[in-house]
Scaffold this motif. Sequence first.
Motif, PDB file in Angstrom:
ATOM      1  N   VAL A  10       0.831  -1.200   0.000  1.00 53.01           N
ATOM      2  CA  VAL A  10       0.000   0.000   0.000  1.00 53.01           C
ATOM      3  C   VAL A  10       0.866   1.250   0.000  1.00 53.01           C
ATOM      4  CG1 VAL A  10      -1.903  -1.196   1.142  1.00 53.01           C
ATOM      5  CG2 VAL A  10      -0.217   0.000   2.523  1.00 53.01           C
ATOM      6  N   ASP A  11       0.286   2.356  -0.407  1.00 52.46           N
ATOM      7  CA  ASP A  11       0.988   3.635  -0.463  1.00 52.46           C
ATOM      8  C   ASP A  11       0.882   4.314   0.900  1.00 52.46           C
ATOM      9  OD1 ASP A  11       1.398   6.522  -0.801  1.00 52.46           O
ATOM     10  OD2 ASP A  11       1.588   6.017  -2.930  1.00 52.46           O
ATOM     11  N   ARG A  12       2.000   4.408   1.607  1.00 52.29           N
ATOM     12  CA  ARG A  12       1.981   4.982   2.957  1.00 52.29           C
ATOM     13  C   ARG A  12       1.578   6.449   2.945  1.00 52.29           C
ATOM     14  NH1 ARG A  12       6.320   8.058   4.057  1.00 52.29           N
ATOM     15  NH2 ARG A  12       8.112   7.874   2.688  1.00 52.29           N
ATOM     16  N   ASP A  13       1.985   7.201   1.906  1.00 49.92           N
ATOM     17  CA  ASP A  13       1.625   8.618   1.827  1.00 49.92           C
ATOM     18  C   ASP A  13       0.120   8.800   1.704  1.00 49.92           C
ATOM     19  OD1 ASP A  13       4.210   9.670   2.058  1.00 49.92           O
ATOM     20  OD2 ASP A  13       4.570   9.471  -0.087  1.00 49.92           O
ATOM     21  N   GLY A  53      -1.605   8.494   4.850  1.00 52.69           N
ATOM     22  CA  GLY A  53      -1.322   9.526   5.849  1.00 52.69           C
ATOM     23  C   GLY A  53      -0.061   9.317   6.656  1.00 52.69           C
ATOM     24  N   PHE A  54       0.745   8.314   6.326  1.00 52.36           N
ATOM     25  CA  PHE A  54       1.988   8.070   7.051  1.00 52.36           C
ATOM     26  C   PHE A  54       3.124   8.784   6.319  1.00 52.36           C
ATOM     27  CE2 PHE A  54      -0.791   4.524   8.087  1.00 52.36           C
ATOM     28  CZ  PHE A  54      -0.764   4.588   9.470  1.00 52.36           C
ATOM     29  N   LYS A  55       3.240  10.073   6.568  1.00 53.79           N
ATOM     30  CA  LYS A  55       4.183  10.919   5.839  1.00 53.79           C
ATOM     31  C   LYS A  55       5.606  10.851   6.379  1.00 53.79           C
ATOM     32  CE  LYS A  55       0.990  12.891   3.238  1.00 53.79           C
ATOM     33  NZ  LYS A  55       0.921  12.709   1.817  1.00 53.79           N
ATOM     34  N   GLU A  63       5.017  15.435  15.085  1.00 54.16           N
ATOM     35  CA  GLU A  63       4.291  15.434  16.360  1.00 54.16           C
ATOM     36  C   GLU A  63       3.862  14.016  16.740  1.00 54.16           C
ATOM     37  OE1 GLU A  63       2.678  16.185  19.914  1.00 54.16           O
ATOM     38  OE2 GLU A  63       4.018  17.492  18.782  1.00 54.16           O
ATOM     39  N   ALA A  64       3.404  13.257  15.770  1.00 49.73           N
ATOM     40  CA  ALA A  64       3.024  11.865  16.045  1.00 49.73           C
ATOM     41  C   ALA A  64       4.254  11.049  16.455  1.00 49.73           C
ATOM     42  CB  ALA A  64       2.348  11.253  14.825  1.00 49.73           C
ATOM     43  N   TYR A  65       5.406  11.345  15.862  1.00 47.54           N
ATOM     44  CA  TYR A  65       6.625  10.639  16.246  1.00 47.54           C
ATOM     45  C   TYR A  65       7.030  11.015  17.673  1.00 47.54           C
ATOM     46  CZ  TYR A  65      11.210   8.675  16.521  1.00 47.54           C
ATOM     47  OH  TYR A  65      12.289   7.941  16.942  1.00 47.54           O
ATOM     48  N   ARG A  66       6.924  12.297  17.991  1.00 49.37           N
ATOM     49  CA  ARG A  66       7.239  12.729  19.357  1.00 49.37           C
ATOM     50  C   ARG A  66       6.361  11.999  20.366  1.00 49.37           C
ATOM     51  NH1 ARG A  66       5.610  14.455  23.467  1.00 49.37           N
ATOM     52  NH2 ARG A  66       3.554  14.901  22.647  1.00 49.37           N
ATOM     53  N   ALA A  67       5.064  11.878  20.061  1.00 51.12           N
ATOM     54  CA  ALA A  67       4.142  11.173  20.954  1.00 51.12           C
ATOM     55  C   ALA A  67       4.504   9.691  21.045  1.00 51.12           C
ATOM     56  CB  ALA A  67       2.706  11.355  20.461  1.00 51.12           C
ATOM     57  N   PHE A  68       4.826   9.087  19.917  1.00 54.96           N
ATOM     58  CA  PHE A  68       5.246   7.679  19.916  1.00 54.96           C
ATOM     59  C   PHE A  68       6.478   7.495  20.794  1.00 54.96           C
ATOM     60  CE2 PHE A  68       8.398   4.744  18.138  1.00 54.96           C
ATOM     61  CZ  PHE A  68       7.757   3.533  18.351  1.00 54.96           C
ATOM     62  N   LEU A  69       7.471   8.357  20.609  1.00 52.99           N
ATOM     63  CA  LEU A  69       8.717   8.257  21.356  1.00 52.99           C
ATOM     64  C   LEU A  69       8.484   8.449  22.861  1.00 52.99           C
ATOM     65  CD1 LEU A  69      11.781   7.888  21.097  1.00 52.99           C
ATOM     66  CD2 LEU A  69      11.961  10.359  20.823  1.00 52.99           C
ATOM     67  N   ALA A  70       7.758   9.499  23.201  1.00 58.97           N
ATOM     68  CA  ALA A  70       7.561   9.824  24.618  1.00 58.97           C
ATOM     69  C   ALA A  70       6.593   8.874  25.315  1.00 58.97           C
ATOM     70  CB  ALA A  70       7.053  11.263  24.752  1.00 58.97           C
ATOM     71  N   ASP A  71       5.488   8.565  24.659  1.00 54.86           N
ATOM     72  CA  ASP A  71       4.420   7.818  25.323  1.00 54.86           C
ATOM     73  C   ASP A  71       4.542   6.304  25.184  1.00 54.86           C
ATOM     74  OD1 ASP A  71       3.415  10.336  25.886  1.00 54.86           O
ATOM     75  OD2 ASP A  71       1.965  10.292  24.231  1.00 54.86           O
ATOM     76  N   VAL A  90       9.807   2.925  11.839  1.00 56.25           N
ATOM     77  CA  VAL A  90       8.567   3.460  12.405  1.00 56.25           C
ATOM     78  C   VAL A  90       7.857   4.320  11.364  1.00 56.25           C
ATOM     79  CG1 VAL A  90       7.621   4.923  14.240  1.00 56.25           C
ATOM     80  CG2 VAL A  90       9.603   3.465  14.710  1.00 56.25           C
ATOM     81  N   HIS A  91       6.566   4.084  11.189  1.00 55.98           N
ATOM     82  CA  HIS A  91       5.729   4.886  10.288  1.00 55.98           C
ATOM     83  C   HIS A  91       4.732   5.670  11.124  1.00 55.98           C
ATOM     84  CE1 HIS A  91       6.871   2.991   6.447  1.00 55.98           C
ATOM     85  NE2 HIS A  91       7.093   1.935   7.194  1.00 55.98           N
ATOM     86  N   VAL A  92       4.738   6.988  10.952  1.00 53.75           N
ATOM     87  CA  VAL A  92       3.781   7.858  11.650  1.00 53.75           C
ATOM     88  C   VAL A  92       3.325   8.976  10.712  1.00 53.75           C
ATOM     89  CG1 VAL A  92       4.583   7.414  14.021  1.00 53.75           C
ATOM     90  CG2 VAL A  92       5.692   9.176  12.655  1.00 53.75           C
TER      91      VAL A  92
END
Length: 154
Positions: free
Chosen positions: A57-60, A63-65, A117-125, A111-113
């Motif tokens: 599938v196309d990640r872009d 929405g996984f930019k 901001e989504a990566y920051r949340a993934f990393l922190a949370d 990691v696909h996010v």
Amino acid sequence: MKALDAIDRRILTMLQANGKATNKEIAGVLGMSITPIYERIKKMEEAGYIKAYAAVVDRDLLGFKLVAYCNVQLKEHSKEYLEQFESQIASLEEVSECYHIAGMFDYLLKVHVQDVEAYRAFLADKLAALDNIGNVQSSFVMKPVKWQLSLPVE
């Protein structure tokens, strides 16, 4: 199953290029009848040469930019801690690939996010919240230069 012959390798090459190729299409290209193609594919599946069939599938478009590679270093390296980490990582939907590696770090994650901001949340949370995380170093994909799923089998 005996070693792969040239026909098996051509079949694998064709299936890697188009997983939806029918036995009839493959047989036509190879100048064979459908039944031997079916039997060869079945044997390769049973022997484990063919692991699965999937849609790419196309990640872009989904929405996984942002794609990030995370080098993870653990604090402790006992078998119990390694297995615990691997089990925890397997449950994180953002992680599409995880490799136990040798060198300065213990694991490499893909990691696909959606965005930074989504990566920051993934990393922190999620990632930093796991037990035994010592250090994480992240790299972000700016532009894919080469990407392929197929392996050279011919």
